[in-house]
Design a protein around this motif. Structure first.
Motif, PDB file in Angstrom:
ATOM      1  N   VAL A   1       0.860  -1.158   0.155  1.00 35.87           N
ATOM      2  CA  VAL A   1      -0.037   0.264   0.081  1.00 35.87           C
ATOM      3  C   VAL A   1       0.989   1.138  -0.016  1.00 35.87           C
ATOM      4  CG1 VAL A   1      -1.606   1.288   1.195  1.00 35.87           C
ATOM      5  CG2 VAL A   1      -1.926  -0.787   1.120  1.00 35.87           C
TER       6      VAL A   1
ATOM      7  N   TYR B   1       2.286   1.870  -3.551  1.00 33.82           N
ATOM      8  CA  TYR B   1       1.248   2.520  -4.241  1.00 33.82           C
ATOM      9  C   TYR B   1       1.086   3.941  -4.100  1.00 33.82           C
ATOM     10  CZ  TYR B   1      -2.700   3.146  -6.618  1.00 33.82           C
ATOM     11  OH  TYR B   1      -3.939   3.618  -7.938  1.00 33.82           O
TER      12      TYR B   1
ATOM     13  N   PRO C   1     -11.813   8.756   8.231  1.00 28.36           N
ATOM     14  CA  PRO C   1     -11.908  10.129   7.155  1.00 28.36           C
ATOM     15  C   PRO C   1     -10.830  10.973   7.577  1.00 28.36           C
ATOM     16  CG  PRO C   1     -13.797   9.668   8.495  1.00 28.36           C
ATOM     17  CD  PRO C   1     -13.022   8.690   9.104  1.00 28.36           C
ATOM     18  N   VAL C   2     -10.037  10.785   8.672  1.00 25.82           N
ATOM     19  CA  VAL C   2      -8.526  11.582   8.775  1.00 25.82           C
ATOM     20  C   VAL C   2      -7.632  11.133   7.940  1.00 25.82           C
ATOM     21  CG1 VAL C   2      -6.943  12.143  10.361  1.00 25.82           C
ATOM     22  CG2 VAL C   2      -9.136  12.001  11.185  1.00 25.82           C
TER      23      VAL C   2
ATOM     24  N   PHE D   1      -8.559  12.122   4.391  1.00 23.16           N
ATOM     25  CA  PHE D   1      -8.216  13.568   4.150  1.00 23.16           C
ATOM     26  C   PHE D   1      -6.609  13.875   4.109  1.00 23.16           C
ATOM     27  CE2 PHE D   1      -6.449  17.126   6.783  1.00 23.16           C
ATOM     28  CZ  PHE D   1      -6.893  18.195   5.855  1.00 23.16           C
TER      29      PHE D   1
ATOM     30  N   TRP E   1      -2.224  15.054   0.302  1.00 18.86           N
ATOM     31  CA  TRP E   1      -1.231  14.820  -0.247  1.00 18.86           C
ATOM     32  C   TRP E   1      -1.277  14.866  -1.603  1.00 18.86           C
ATOM     33  CZ3 TRP E   1       1.253   9.316   0.073  1.00 18.86           C
ATOM     34  CH2 TRP E   1       2.488   9.353  -0.256  1.00 18.86           C
ATOM     35  N   ILE E   2      -2.250  13.923  -2.043  1.00 15.86           N
ATOM     36  CA  ILE E   2      -2.385  13.691  -3.661  1.00 15.86           C
ATOM     37  C   ILE E   2      -3.956  14.260  -3.892  1.00 15.86           C
ATOM     38  CG2 ILE E   2      -2.443  12.024  -5.331  1.00 15.86           C
ATOM     39  CD1 ILE E   2      -1.073  10.046  -3.284  1.00 15.86           C
ATOM     40  N   PRO E   3      -4.050  15.385  -4.207  1.00 17.57           N
ATOM     41  CA  PRO E   3      -5.558  15.895  -4.528  1.00 17.57           C
ATOM     42  C   PRO E   3      -6.554  15.151  -5.204  1.00 17.57           C
ATOM     43  CG  PRO E   3      -3.788  17.724  -4.420  1.00 17.57           C
ATOM     44  CD  PRO E   3      -3.236  16.422  -4.614  1.00 17.57           C
TER      45      PRO E   3
ATOM     46  N   TYR F   1      -8.273   9.438  -4.976  1.00 14.94           N
ATOM     47  CA  TYR F   1      -9.269   8.793  -4.461  1.00 14.94           C
ATOM     48  C   TYR F   1      -8.684   7.152  -4.666  1.00 14.94           C
ATOM     49  CZ  TYR F   1     -11.884  12.763  -5.409  1.00 14.94           C
ATOM     50  OH  TYR F   1     -12.315  14.173  -5.461  1.00 14.94           O
TER      51      TYR F   1
ATOM     52  N   THR G   1      -5.731   6.035  -4.404  1.00 17.24           N
ATOM     53  CA  THR G   1      -5.041   5.682  -3.377  1.00 17.24           C
ATOM     54  C   THR G   1      -5.762   5.407  -2.081  1.00 17.24           C
ATOM     55  OG1 THR G   1      -3.290   7.225  -4.329  1.00 17.24           O
ATOM     56  CG2 THR G   1      -2.741   6.631  -2.170  1.00 17.24           C
TER      57      THR G   1
ATOM     58  N   ILE H   1      -5.718   2.051   0.100  1.00 19.72           N
ATOM     59  CA  ILE H   1      -5.233   1.863   1.421  1.00 19.72           C
ATOM     60  C   ILE H   1      -6.450   1.299   2.399  1.00 19.72           C
ATOM     61  CG2 ILE H   1      -5.062   3.520   3.834  1.00 19.72           C
ATOM     62  CD1 ILE H   1      -3.483   5.334   1.755  1.00 19.72           C
TER      63      ILE H   1
ATOM     64  N   PRO I   1     -22.044  19.370   7.948  1.00 19.07           N
ATOM     65  CA  PRO I   1     -21.206  17.833   7.524  1.00 19.07           C
ATOM     66  C   PRO I   1     -20.584  17.606   8.734  1.00 19.07           C
ATOM     67  CG  PRO I   1     -20.968  19.515   5.817  1.00 19.07           C
ATOM     68  CD  PRO I   1     -21.648  20.428   6.894  1.00 19.07           C
ATOM     69  N   LEU I   2     -20.310  18.287   9.724  1.00 19.49           N
ATOM     70  CA  LEU I   2     -19.714  17.835  11.080  1.00 19.49           C
ATOM     71  C   LEU I   2     -20.613  17.272  11.929  1.00 19.49           C
ATOM     72  CD1 LEU I   2     -17.307  20.816  11.018  1.00 19.49           C
ATOM     73  CD2 LEU I   2     -16.332  18.614  11.026  1.00 19.49           C
TER      74      LEU I   2
ATOM     75  N   TYR J   1     -22.284  14.661  12.521  1.00 14.72           N
ATOM     76  CA  TYR J   1     -22.309  13.144  12.893  1.00 14.72           C
ATOM     77  C   TYR J   1     -20.797  13.057  13.634  1.00 14.72           C
ATOM     78  CZ  TYR J   1     -19.414  11.962   8.824  1.00 14.72           C
ATOM     79  OH  TYR J   1     -18.522  11.988   7.746  1.00 14.72           O
ATOM     80  N   VAL J   2     -19.887  13.626  13.121  1.00 13.67           N
ATOM     81  CA  VAL J   2     -18.723  13.724  13.869  1.00 13.67           C
ATOM     82  C   VAL J   2     -18.557  13.916  15.312  1.00 13.67           C
ATOM     83  CG1 VAL J   2     -16.152  14.446  13.743  1.00 13.67           C
ATOM     84  CG2 VAL J   2     -17.303  14.316  11.721  1.00 13.67           C
TER      85      VAL J   2
END
Lengths: 344, 414
Positions: free
Chosen positions: A21, A24, B168-169, B172, B177-179, B182, B184, B188, B265-266, B268-269
């Protein structure tokens, strides 16, 4: 398998997974860097000679849009002269997901990535300086300014977050530019086919302004969609036609460009269409065979504009033009562009 | 003076032999399985709307369809998971199939670009979620002595919810890092799903308890339907019908405008953080004062959250108080119902008992949502909350007298 073997096996799986991972992620980060550190492949107006100028501001008749090329300008608002849409584009430093503009004002809907993604509407002046910023409750969908720029409309998609909730609905609001909100349009009095109704499942989306009191929008309820004429002072929405989604008023105010839903292969499919407001005559522009999910914009009295995603390049979109004749074929107008707004 | 089962552990936090109470290692391991799996599912859930609409160019209507699937599918297969676990006598393998299905779904998500393909992938993921929940809770129940069951479920749910917060963190950080990363995030997510499956498959024993292996015999509903469980199902179902889910609470706050609209949007957090921090203390409390009692008080917190939204205080105060109360409600009900149900049926049908309770609650809440939607538009959100809240206020004392003896009615040897 004894416990030590199991632990060793788990450690192996963990190392391989984390390693794979990570490799990648690092590769795709490098790939992103490479893709996004190149200059646009489309012609660009060079930066202004004065390095202190806050933004490079275009003037005159133009088309304002979001640049979607995979390069170091992605997402920024740009414009091209109305008489040279394929020509070099002038960039602002402002990034928007949805944009509308008049001669000296702009509204910009933006997705703000964070630990929790949030959404905002920002109103800009002629120099692209922010005038007002407000939070939005969901994913940005549509925005329009009134012709003189005094009103701003926005549509977002709101979804609940747990179990079988209401799931999914729209929130559409009209605000005074630089001022307060007139509230969610769902709360306006709704008159459908002459009857005052208050259906529980109503949604309102896609505002287009006539002036600073009157506007058109779509109301969806009970699986039907209606074109409604809204009165901001009386707080009413009155149906004038059905099967009209995301209306857009022609520059002379006589016709509505919109997208018409059909079923194709079990999915909803939208085709651009035009409705003559005085005669009720409809023209479906079936020469466009692709699925158009956009609020159309009028380039001039006989031409519609809309954005379409490219099949082969995620995130890249183009703006197409289509004559309002029934058999007209779409033509590519601005490549690597989205959310066109025509400033006349 | 007499000693009842429910107040026995109240005198101290230590077990009778003087050791500080701990949860079984397998509960912690199962907690970490849930943690990494929730990181996996919530990191993808955080980017899914943007990925579908912004990157794949699907319409937002399509996203609404997928969102409904995401919420609805798992409730219906839960009973199946419970029965399969009890019938084969191997809850671990049923849970593993559930976790495995979700991991496979993560893999295919990488290659799915159309609405149909993504719908299949999401449904598979949710079927996996439905299958694994009851067997996993039965394993927690089997591995834990009766007096610390609430604590054990509290620990598990806290770890589970921590995963839901971390996911979600991670999404984010990756997008920062890579806008456009998705894919990636999905890779993960697949990695965490694989870790969860490996952790469960390799490090969780099939029979975590020392309970005698039950004789293999056909399962029958009458084994599950003990008087105690039937009573719990009726009460939990009735209360479920009066449970206006958090999504509606958020929308009701949104409807009032102001503060809540900015933070929508926050919301539920906030609920998750309250749940996360209260799961263990409320679980301990349930062990001391009785789980059925805490279940009722949890619904009291829900009632109070309706009041916080329905009555016109400042919107900021309403929002903060409502989220805190909702977190309390989930902490006092989610793990507590599983703990309670698992002890009201004989051990061989434990997974079925837990699954029945969870399914009844989920189905009742789905029905409640449909009904509340009608009330909402007939009377407006605030009046609708007052209506449901008033019925709940009347129902709570009845429910309390119906379940108060359940705390004493354990079928298990403990």
């Amino acid at each position: 398998m004894n416990q030590r073997t199991r632990i060793a096996l788990f450690a192996t799986v963990a190392v391989v997974t984390v390693g794979g991972v990570s490799a990648y992620a690092v590769t795709s980060a490098a790939d992103y860097q490479q893709r996004h550190h190149r200059s646009p492949t489309v012609p660009v107006v060079p930066d202004p000679p004065d390095p202190h100028a806050p933004h490079h501001v275009a003037t005159g008749p133009r088309i304002v849009f979001r640049h979607t090329g995979i390069d170091d300008h992605i997402g920024l608002v740009a414009s091209v002269p109305l008489d040279d849409p394929g020509g070099p584009r002038t960039f602002t430093q402002v990034a928007c997901d949805r944009v509308d503009a008049t001669e000296d004002r702009a509204s910009c809907l933006r997705i703000e990535r964070g630990v929790v993604t949030t959404y905002s509407l920002t109103e800009y002046d002629a120099d692209w300086r922010p005038v007002e910023e407000v939070s939005l409750p969901g994913i940005p969908s549509r925005t329009r300014l009134s012709p003189d720029g005094r009103l701003v409309a926005s549509t977002t998609f709101v979804s609940g977050h747990s179990y079988m909730q209401v799931g999914f609905s729209t929130a559409t609001e009209i605000r005074d530019f630089g001022g307060g909100s007139h509230g969610n349009l769902e709360k306006f009095d709704l008159v459908i086919d002459g009857d005052h109704v208050a259906p529980r499942d109503r949604n309102v989306w896609g505002v287009t302004f006539v002036d600073d009191t009157t506007f058109y929008a779509t109301v969806g309820t009970g699986g039907e969609t209606y074109l409604v004429r809204g009165d901001l002072a009386a707080r009413t929405l009155t149906s004038v036609a059905d099967h009209v989604e995301c209306p857009s008023l022609s520059p002379d105010g006589t016709r509505i460009g919109f997208k018409q839903a059909t079923r194709r292969d079990g999915q909803t499919w939208w085709t651009p269409a035009v409705l003559d407001l005085s005669t009720g005559e409809r023209t479906v522009l079936a020469g466009e065979t692709r699925n158009v999910d956009d609020q159309v914009e009028w380039l001039d009295e006989d031409t519609l504009l809309y954005g379409l995603a490219r099949d082969d390049q995620p995130g890249v979109t183009d703006v197409w033009e289509l004559d309002t004749r029934a058999d007209a074929e779409p033509r590519l107008l601005i490549e690597q562009a989205w959310s066109p707004a025509v400033v006349r | 003076m007499y000693i009842t089962l429910s107040d026995r552990p109240a005198s101290s936090r230590r077990t009778p032999d003087g050791r500080r109470r701990r949860v079984a290692p397998v509960v912690v391991t199962l907690g970490f399985v849930s943690l990494v799996t929730d990181i996996s599912s919530e990191s993808v859930a955080a980017i899914l709307p943007l990925y579908l609409t912004a990157s794949l160019g699907l319409s937002t209507m399509s996203y609404g369809f997928i969102d409904a699937l995401y919420q609805g599918v798992s409730a219906l297969v839960r009973i199946g998971g419970g029965w399969a676990a009890d019938r084969g006598g191997h809850p671990k393998w049923v849970a593993l199939v559930g976790y495995g299905l979700s991991a496979v779904a993560r893999f295919f998500l990488l290659f799915s670009t159309g609405l149909a393909a993504i719908s299949v992938v999401i449904s598979t993921d949710r079927i996996g979620k439905g299958l694994r929940t009851a067997p996993r809770d039965a394993m927690i129940s089997a591995a834990t002595p009766d007096e610390s069951l609430g604590f054990a479920f509290g620990v598990h749910r806290a770890l589970d919810t921590a995963g839901a917060a971390i996911g979600p963190v991670i999404a984010f950080v990756v997008l920062w890092w890579i806008p456009d990363g998705y894919l990636t995030v999905m890779v993960i997510s697949l990695g965490f799903a694989v870790l969860g499956v490996a952790l469960l498959g390799l490090l969780v024993p099939d029979r975590p308890s020392a309970e005698p292996r039950p004789e293999r015999r056909p399962l029958a509903w009458r084994d599950v339907a003990t008087p105690g469980l039937v009573r719990l199902l009726l009460v939990a179902g009735a209360l479920g019908l009066l449970t206006v889910g958090d999504g509606f609470i958020y929308l009701a706050l949104l409807d009032r405008g102001g503060f809540a609209a900015h933070w929508f949007p926050l919301l539920y957090v906030g609920t998750n953080i309250a749940y996360l921090s209260l799961a263990i203390p409320i679980g301990r409390l349930a062990d001391r004062v009785g789980r059925a009692t805490v279940l009722i008080w949890g619904h009291g917190a829900l009632l109070a959250s309706y009041a916080a939204v329905a009555f016109s205080w400042s919107i900021a105060a309403s929002t903060v108080i409502a989220l805190l109360l909702l977190g309390t409600f989930y902490a006092a009900t989610d793990g507590v119902i599983a703990a309670l149900a698992g002890r009201l049926v004989p051990p061989p049908v434990r997974a079925s008992g837990i699954a029945s309770a969870q399914t009844v609650v989920a189905l009742a809440r789905m029905a409640s949502s449909a009904g509340f939607g009608v009330l909402w538009f007939a009377f407006g959100p605030q009046a609708a909350l007052v209506v449901v809240g008033t019925v709940l206020l009347v129902a709570l004392p009845v429910a309390r007298s119906a379940v108060r003896r359940l705390d004493l009615r354990s079928v298990s040897p403990g």
